[in-house]
Design a protein around this motif. Structure first.
Motif, PDB file in Angstrom:
ATOM      1  N   LEU A  78     -29.704 -17.505  13.615  1.00 51.90           N
ATOM      2  CA  LEU A  78     -30.254 -19.667  13.302  1.00 51.90           C
ATOM      3  C   LEU A  78     -31.761 -19.172  12.514  1.00 51.90           C
ATOM      4  O   LEU A  78     -30.607 -19.898  11.265  1.00 51.90           O
ATOM      5  N   ALA A  79     -31.969 -18.850  11.870  1.00 49.89           N
ATOM      6  CA  ALA A  79     -33.112 -18.547  11.055  1.00 49.89           C
ATOM      7  C   ALA A  79     -32.273 -17.788   9.547  1.00 49.89           C
ATOM      8  O   ALA A  79     -31.880 -18.441   8.420  1.00 49.89           O
ATOM      9  N   GLU A  80     -31.519 -17.264  10.157  1.00 49.42           N
ATOM     10  CA  GLU A  80     -30.192 -16.126   8.623  1.00 49.42           C
ATOM     11  C   GLU A  80     -29.474 -17.480   8.475  1.00 49.42           C
ATOM     12  O   GLU A  80     -29.086 -18.005   6.938  1.00 49.42           O
ATOM     13  N   ILE A  81     -28.228 -18.002   9.258  1.00 49.37           N
ATOM     14  CA  ILE A  81     -27.471 -19.124   8.772  1.00 49.37           C
ATOM     15  C   ILE A  81     -28.380 -20.523   8.421  1.00 49.37           C
ATOM     16  O   ILE A  81     -28.371 -21.271   7.264  1.00 49.37           O
ATOM     17  N   LEU A  82     -29.722 -20.997   8.663  1.00 50.46           N
ATOM     18  CA  LEU A  82     -30.086 -22.256   8.132  1.00 50.46           C
ATOM     19  C   LEU A  82     -31.099 -22.091   6.466  1.00 50.46           C
ATOM     20  O   LEU A  82     -30.726 -22.243   5.709  1.00 50.46           O
ATOM     21  N   ASP A  83     -31.701 -20.637   6.398  1.00 46.54           N
ATOM     22  CA  ASP A  83     -31.252 -20.090   5.062  1.00 46.54           C
ATOM     23  C   ASP A  83     -30.394 -20.163   3.781  1.00 46.54           C
ATOM     24  O   ASP A  83     -30.712 -20.502   2.766  1.00 46.54           O
ATOM     25  N   ALA A  84     -28.944 -19.285   4.384  1.00 42.82           N
ATOM     26  CA  ALA A  84     -27.992 -19.606   3.652  1.00 42.82           C
ATOM     27  C   ALA A  84     -27.558 -20.668   3.492  1.00 42.82           C
ATOM     28  O   ALA A  84     -26.949 -21.182   2.266  1.00 42.82           O
ATOM     29  N   TRP A  85     -27.121 -22.058   5.045  1.00 45.42           N
ATOM     30  CA  TRP A  85     -27.332 -23.094   4.566  1.00 45.42           C
ATOM     31  C   TRP A  85     -27.885 -23.688   3.400  1.00 45.42           C
ATOM     32  O   TRP A  85     -27.459 -24.086   2.495  1.00 45.42           O
ATOM     33  N   PHE A  86     -29.024 -24.100   3.303  1.00 49.51           N
ATOM     34  CA  PHE A  86     -30.386 -24.351   2.318  1.00 49.51           C
ATOM     35  C   PHE A  86     -30.270 -23.592   0.921  1.00 49.51           C
ATOM     36  O   PHE A  86     -30.494 -24.178   0.373  1.00 49.51           O
ATOM     37  N   ALA A  87     -30.601 -22.503   1.024  1.00 47.76           N
ATOM     38  CA  ALA A  87     -30.203 -22.249  -0.713  1.00 47.76           C
ATOM     39  C   ALA A  87     -28.842 -22.630  -1.302  1.00 47.76           C
ATOM     40  O   ALA A  87     -29.094 -21.863  -2.788  1.00 47.76           O
ATOM     41  N   GLY A  88     -27.326 -22.701  -0.790  1.00 45.60           N
ATOM     42  CA  GLY A  88     -25.886 -23.261  -1.019  1.00 45.60           C
ATOM     43  C   GLY A  88     -26.050 -24.417  -1.807  1.00 45.60           C
ATOM     44  O   GLY A  88     -26.898 -25.076  -1.592  1.00 45.60           O
ATOM     45  N   SER A  89     -25.687 -24.193  -2.475  1.00 41.97           N
ATOM     46  CA  SER A  89     -25.193 -25.462  -3.233  1.00 41.97           C
ATOM     47  C   SER A  89     -23.840 -25.330  -3.334  1.00 41.97           C
ATOM     48  O   SER A  89     -22.820 -23.963  -3.965  1.00 41.97           O
ATOM     49  N   PRO A  90     -22.221 -26.293  -3.440  1.00 41.43           N
ATOM     50  CA  PRO A  90     -21.563 -26.922  -3.747  1.00 41.43           C
ATOM     51  C   PRO A  90     -20.839 -26.242  -5.548  1.00 41.43           C
ATOM     52  O   PRO A  90     -21.230 -25.535  -5.926  1.00 41.43           O
ATOM     53  N   SER A  91     -19.231 -25.642  -5.513  1.00 39.73           N
ATOM     54  CA  SER A  91     -19.099 -24.940  -6.232  1.00 39.73           C
ATOM     55  C   SER A  91     -18.674 -25.823  -7.348  1.00 39.73           C
ATOM     56  O   SER A  91     -17.918 -27.026  -7.703  1.00 39.73           O
ATOM     57  N   SER A  92     -18.394 -25.719  -9.062  1.00 37.72           N
ATOM     58  CA  SER A  92     -18.585 -26.299 -10.091  1.00 37.72           C
ATOM     59  C   SER A  92     -17.237 -25.837 -10.262  1.00 37.72           C
ATOM     60  O   SER A  92     -16.359 -26.617 -10.930  1.00 37.72           O
ATOM     61  N   GLU A  93     -16.451 -24.678  -9.866  1.00 33.54           N
ATOM     62  CA  GLU A  93     -14.775 -24.868 -10.453  1.00 33.54           C
ATOM     63  C   GLU A  93     -13.852 -25.817  -9.960  1.00 33.54           C
ATOM     64  O   GLU A  93     -14.297 -26.686  -9.047  1.00 33.54           O
ATOM     65  N   GLU A  94     -13.160 -25.977 -10.527  1.00 36.39           N
ATOM     66  CA  GLU A  94     -11.977 -27.044 -10.785  1.00 36.39           C
ATOM     67  C   GLU A  94     -11.679 -27.327  -9.535  1.00 36.39           C
ATOM     68  O   GLU A  94     -11.109 -28.555  -8.816  1.00 36.39           O
ATOM     69  N   GLY A  95     -11.043 -26.061  -8.943  1.00 41.25           N
ATOM     70  CA  GLY A  95      -9.933 -26.098  -7.469  1.00 41.25           C
ATOM     71  C   GLY A  95     -10.827 -26.542  -6.531  1.00 41.25           C
ATOM     72  O   GLY A  95     -10.546 -27.402  -5.969  1.00 41.25           O
ATOM     73  N   ASP A  96     -11.712 -25.975  -6.305  1.00 42.02           N
ATOM     74  CA  ASP A  96     -13.012 -26.136  -5.301  1.00 42.02           C
ATOM     75  C   ASP A  96     -13.280 -28.000  -5.519  1.00 42.02           C
ATOM     76  O   ASP A  96     -13.085 -28.396  -3.875  1.00 42.02           O
ATOM     77  N   GLN A  97     -13.310 -27.995  -6.621  1.00 42.91           N
ATOM     78  CA  GLN A  97     -13.677 -29.699  -6.140  1.00 42.91           C
ATOM     79  C   GLN A  97     -12.512 -30.847  -6.104  1.00 42.91           C
ATOM     80  O   GLN A  97     -12.814 -31.712  -5.610  1.00 42.91           O
ATOM     81  N   ALA A  98     -11.831 -30.270  -6.451  1.00 46.15           N
ATOM     82  CA  ALA A  98     -10.612 -30.924  -6.433  1.00 46.15           C
ATOM     83  C   ALA A  98     -10.328 -30.941  -4.782  1.00 46.15           C
ATOM     84  O   ALA A  98     -10.099 -31.811  -4.266  1.00 46.15           O
ATOM     85  N   ASN A  99     -10.339 -29.956  -4.250  1.00 50.13           N
ATOM     86  CA  ASN A  99      -9.923 -29.963  -2.881  1.00 50.13           C
ATOM     87  C   ASN A  99     -10.994 -31.246  -1.772  1.00 50.13           C
ATOM     88  O   ASN A  99     -10.521 -32.119  -1.101  1.00 50.13           O
ATOM     89  N   ILE A 100     -12.570 -30.993  -2.585  1.00 46.91           N
ATOM     90  CA  ILE A 100     -12.925 -32.187  -1.881  1.00 46.91           C
ATOM     91  C   ILE A 100     -12.412 -33.377  -2.454  1.00 46.91           C
ATOM     92  O   ILE A 100     -12.782 -34.553  -1.351  1.00 46.91           O
ATOM     93  N   ALA A 101     -12.057 -33.689  -3.462  1.00 44.44           N
ATOM     94  CA  ALA A 101     -11.633 -34.817  -4.214  1.00 44.44           C
ATOM     95  C   ALA A 101     -10.464 -35.640  -2.815  1.00 44.44           C
ATOM     96  O   ALA A 101     -10.379 -36.471  -3.326  1.00 44.44           O
ATOM     97  N   TYR A 102      -9.704 -34.774  -2.908  1.00 43.96           N
ATOM     98  CA  TYR A 102      -8.825 -35.002  -1.534  1.00 43.96           C
ATOM     99  C   TYR A 102      -8.755 -35.728  -0.204  1.00 43.96           C
ATOM    100  O   TYR A 102      -8.422 -35.773  -0.095  1.00 43.96           O
ATOM    101  N   LEU A 103     -10.234 -34.699   0.297  1.00 44.82           N
ATOM    102  CA  LEU A 103     -10.927 -35.011   1.548  1.00 44.82           C
ATOM    103  C   LEU A 103     -11.006 -36.831   1.242  1.00 44.82           C
ATOM    104  O   LEU A 103     -10.680 -37.260   1.926  1.00 44.82           O
ATOM    105  N   SER A 104     -11.587 -36.992   0.198  1.00 42.13           N
ATOM    106  CA  SER A 104     -11.853 -38.338  -0.013  1.00 42.13           C
ATOM    107  C   SER A 104     -11.034 -39.481   0.094  1.00 42.13           C
ATOM    108  O   SER A 104     -10.293 -40.514   0.732  1.00 42.13           O
ATOM    109  N   GLU A 105      -9.696 -38.778  -0.878  1.00 42.55           N
ATOM    110  CA  GLU A 105      -8.428 -39.503  -0.684  1.00 42.55           C
ATOM    111  C   GLU A 105      -7.856 -39.669   0.026  1.00 42.55           C
ATOM    112  O   GLU A 105      -7.271 -40.443   0.819  1.00 42.55           O
ATOM    113  N   MET A 106      -7.879 -38.828   1.259  1.00 38.93           N
ATOM    114  CA  MET A 106      -7.007 -38.854   2.847  1.00 38.93           C
ATOM    115  C   MET A 106      -7.950 -40.242   3.242  1.00 38.93           C
ATOM    116  O   MET A 106      -7.031 -40.325   4.602  1.00 38.93           O
ATOM    117  N   GLU A 107      -9.196 -40.196   3.609  1.00 36.39           N
ATOM    118  CA  GLU A 107      -9.492 -40.961   4.042  1.00 36.39           C
ATOM    119  C   GLU A 107      -9.818 -42.417   3.807  1.00 36.39           C
ATOM    120  O   GLU A 107     -10.471 -43.293   4.677  1.00 36.39           O
TER     121      GLU A 107
END
Length: 206
Positions: free
Chosen positions: A176-205
């Motif tokens: 649990l400690a390892e998972i939380l550390d990795a989770w809180f240290a993470g941040s979203p990718s700035s790559e265009e393809g990754d952002q496009a996927n997230i934007a498409y999820l919003s469009e689907m909703e």
């Protein structure tokens, strides 16, 4: 050859004859400068290696909504582990007096994220599956069931996940400690393809 604590370098053979003698050629001075540079580089590498082995935590306080349908496994220590990392906790389910069924409590935690009452959420059930399903029914929520630190880091980076789902059956306290550390240290990718996927999820909703 060894690195002295003052940053100078002297070979064993040279140390007995160097006193009172000035280098007569530029080659001797060049060799000395190269030796000093090599030792400085070695020290820098060791310092970087030491820093990279230290725990990484997020900077800044976040409001983390948590939910569990039981007090099994790591559920009783979840709040304290999150608070230990500098964040505030909003509890739901078995850790409070609210209804503890996974569909109710985990969706409630996810709704906190969707409404802005919480920045992120951590939801738990025995397998973690029900918790992630319930959370993902809330528009705007991207819940990821993570069984190790690498999965948690990837979920934050590539999926911009904002709800972490945990299996109470599989997750030990150290994990649990390892998972939380990795989770809180993470941040979203700035790559265009990754952002496009997230934007498409919003469009689907919509």
């Amino acid at each position: 050859m060894r690195c002295g604590s003052s940053g100078s370098t002297t070979s064993t053979a040279e140390s007995s004859s160097v006193e009172g003698r000035v280098p007569s050629t530029g080659a001797s001075l060049s060799r000395s400068l190269i030796s000093v540079t090599a030792c400085d580089s070695a020290r820098s590498a060791l310092q970087v290696s030491h820093r990279s082995s230290l725990p990484v935590f997020t900077i800044g306080v976040m409001r983390i909504s948590i939910a569990s349908d039981s007090l099994d496994g790591v559920a009783p220590i979840l709040a304290s582990e999150i608070e230990k990392r500098g964040h505030t906790v909003i509890p739901h389910g078995a850790v409070t007096d609210e209804r503890a069924d996974w569909a109710w409590c985990c969706s409630r935690a996810a709704e906190d994220v969707a409404s802005g009452a919480a920045d992120q959420a951590v939801v738990c059930c025995w397998t973690g599956t029900g918790a992630s399903i319930a959370a993902n029914k809330v528009p705007g929520v991207r819940a990821a069931l993570c069984v190790d630190a690498a999965t948690a880091a990837g979920a934050r980076r590539w999926n911009d996940a904002n709800v972490l789902a945990i299996s109470l059956r599989l997750t030990s306290a150290p994990l649990l400690a390892e998972i939380l550390d990795a989770w809180f240290a993470g941040s979203p990718s700035s790559e265009e393809g990754d952002q496009a996927n997230i934007a498409y999820l919003s469009e689907m909703e919509n």
